[in-house]
Design an enzyme around this catalytic site. Structure first.
Site, PDB file in Angstrom:
ATOM      1  N   GLU A  18      18.379  53.124  10.331  1.00  0.00           N
ATOM      2  CA  GLU A  18      19.424  53.658  10.780  1.00  0.00           C
ATOM      3  C   GLU A  18      20.083  53.108  11.857  1.00  0.00           C
ATOM      4  O   GLU A  18      21.352  53.006  11.971  1.00  0.00           O
ATOM      5  CB  GLU A  18      19.112  54.986  11.396  1.00  0.00           C
ATOM      6  CG  GLU A  18      20.183  56.110  11.895  1.00  0.00           C
ATOM      7  CD  GLU A  18      19.506  57.391  12.398  1.00  0.00           C
ATOM      8  OE1 GLU A  18      19.093  58.389  11.323  1.00  0.00           O
ATOM      9  OE2 GLU A  18      19.303  57.521  13.588  1.00  0.00           O
ATOM     10  N   CYS A  54      22.719  63.733  18.564  1.00  0.00           N
ATOM     11  CA  CYS A  54      22.846  63.690  17.247  1.00  0.00           C
ATOM     12  C   CYS A  54      23.236  64.918  16.498  1.00  0.00           C
ATOM     13  O   CYS A  54      23.325  65.122  15.477  1.00  0.00           O
ATOM     14  CB  CYS A  54      21.644  63.190  16.713  1.00  0.00           C
ATOM     15  SG  CYS A  54      21.528  61.419  16.963  1.00  0.00           S
ATOM     16  N   HIS A 111      28.286  62.033  13.696  1.00  0.00           N
ATOM     17  CA  HIS A 111      28.363  60.626  14.018  1.00  0.00           C
ATOM     18  C   HIS A 111      27.903  59.815  12.939  1.00  0.00           C
ATOM     19  O   HIS A 111      27.678  60.416  11.890  1.00  0.00           O
ATOM     20  CB  HIS A 111      27.482  60.167  15.251  1.00  0.00           C
ATOM     21  CG  HIS A 111      26.102  60.546  14.948  1.00  0.00           C
ATOM     22  ND1 HIS A 111      25.724  61.994  14.787  1.00  0.00           N
ATOM     23  CD2 HIS A 111      24.852  59.712  14.820  1.00  0.00           C
ATOM     24  CE1 HIS A 111      24.254  61.949  14.485  1.00  0.00           C
ATOM     25  NE2 HIS A 111      23.974  60.587  14.512  1.00  0.00           N
ATOM     26  N   HIS A 118      30.487  56.039   3.015  1.00  0.00           N
ATOM     27  CA  HIS A 118      31.395  56.702   3.634  1.00  0.00           C
ATOM     28  C   HIS A 118      31.509  58.168   3.313  1.00  0.00           C
ATOM     29  O   HIS A 118      32.675  58.540   3.046  1.00  0.00           O
ATOM     30  CB  HIS A 118      32.479  55.763   3.127  1.00  0.00           C
ATOM     31  CG  HIS A 118      32.855  54.625   3.974  1.00  0.00           C
ATOM     32  ND1 HIS A 118      32.042  53.296   3.472  1.00  0.00           N
ATOM     33  CD2 HIS A 118      33.606  54.166   4.969  1.00  0.00           C
ATOM     34  CE1 HIS A 118      32.544  52.489   4.390  1.00  0.00           C
ATOM     35  NE2 HIS A 118      33.267  52.706   5.266  1.00  0.00           N
ATOM     36  N   HIS A 138      26.214  55.912  11.022  1.00  0.00           N
ATOM     37  CA  HIS A 138      25.188  54.872  11.137  1.00  0.00           C
ATOM     38  C   HIS A 138      25.724  53.764   9.906  1.00  0.00           C
ATOM     39  O   HIS A 138      26.267  54.255   8.909  1.00  0.00           O
ATOM     40  CB  HIS A 138      23.815  55.281  10.882  1.00  0.00           C
ATOM     41  CG  HIS A 138      23.305  56.083  12.024  1.00  0.00           C
ATOM     42  ND1 HIS A 138      23.017  55.806  13.228  1.00  0.00           N
ATOM     43  CD2 HIS A 138      23.176  57.579  11.750  1.00  0.00           C
ATOM     44  CE1 HIS A 138      22.673  56.810  13.637  1.00  0.00           C
ATOM     45  NE2 HIS A 138      22.722  57.963  13.146  1.00  0.00           N
ATOM     46  N   HIS A 143      26.771  61.835   9.704  1.00  0.00           N
ATOM     47  CA  HIS A 143      25.928  63.295   9.663  1.00  0.00           C
ATOM     48  C   HIS A 143      25.988  63.841  10.800  1.00  0.00           C
ATOM     49  O   HIS A 143      26.445  63.113  12.058  1.00  0.00           O
ATOM     50  CB  HIS A 143      24.539  62.716   9.129  1.00  0.00           C
ATOM     51  CG  HIS A 143      23.769  62.092  10.091  1.00  0.00           C
ATOM     52  ND1 HIS A 143      22.182  61.993   9.944  1.00  0.00           N
ATOM     53  CD2 HIS A 143      23.805  61.375  11.097  1.00  0.00           C
ATOM     54  CE1 HIS A 143      21.859  61.359  10.920  1.00  0.00           C
ATOM     55  NE2 HIS A 143      22.928  60.827  11.546  1.00  0.00           N
TER      56      HIS A 143
END
Length: 149
Positions: free
Chosen positions: A136, A25, A29, A75, A31, A16
């Site tokens: 997260e 952020c 990137h 994914h 998680h 995201h």
């Protein structure tokens, strides 16, 4: 018998970017999310019922969460559809990437609210969603509780 809470854990990988954010952020990137889903209800009392003694079969809960959350978000890259990231999203989609455009900033806080609504709609009438915990990172998570919403 009283109400019993049942929890099932899930994991998925999602990318995201937070448009307009003032830190790292803002960049795309990902998680390794961990989602804990807790429901409650009374165990089935009918000893002739195939699911006697269960609040909900873990397999049934898994099916709901996989279909609504894991299979959709795993994914994938998630962007708020009301930001300029839609241009990047289109480019990625055109190149065969799995991209989700959502109506919210894709933070853990907003994702857990979205997940709660999706899961609640699919639960049997006798089962209530108690809480969700969306982790997260190893040290950061958001929680949603039905009693507070």
């Amino acid at each position: 018998m009283g109400n019993i809470r049942i929890t099932k854990l899930f994991s998925f990988e999602t990318g995201h970017a937070l448009y307009g954010y003032d830190g790292k952020c803002k960049n795309v990137h990902g998680h390794s999310y961990k989602l804990s889903v807790t429901v409650f209800g009374q165990p089935i009392k009918d000893n002739t019922h195939v699911k006697f003694g269960m609040v909900i079969d873990f397999t049934d809960l898994k099916k709901i969460v996989k279909e609504e959350i894991v299979d959709v978000f795993d994914h994938a890259t998630v962007f708020n559809k009301n930001t300029p990231h839609v241009e990047l999203a289109k480019e990625l989609k055109d190149r065969g990437h799995n991209v989700l455009l959502v109506n919210y900033q894709p933070t853990s806080e907003m994702m857990v609210i979205d997940f709660a609504e999706k899961i609640k709609k699919r639960l049997p009438k006798s089962i209530q969603l108690h809480s969700l915990k969306l982790q997260e990172t190893e040290s950061s998570y958001a929680e949603w509780y039905a009693s507070e919403n």
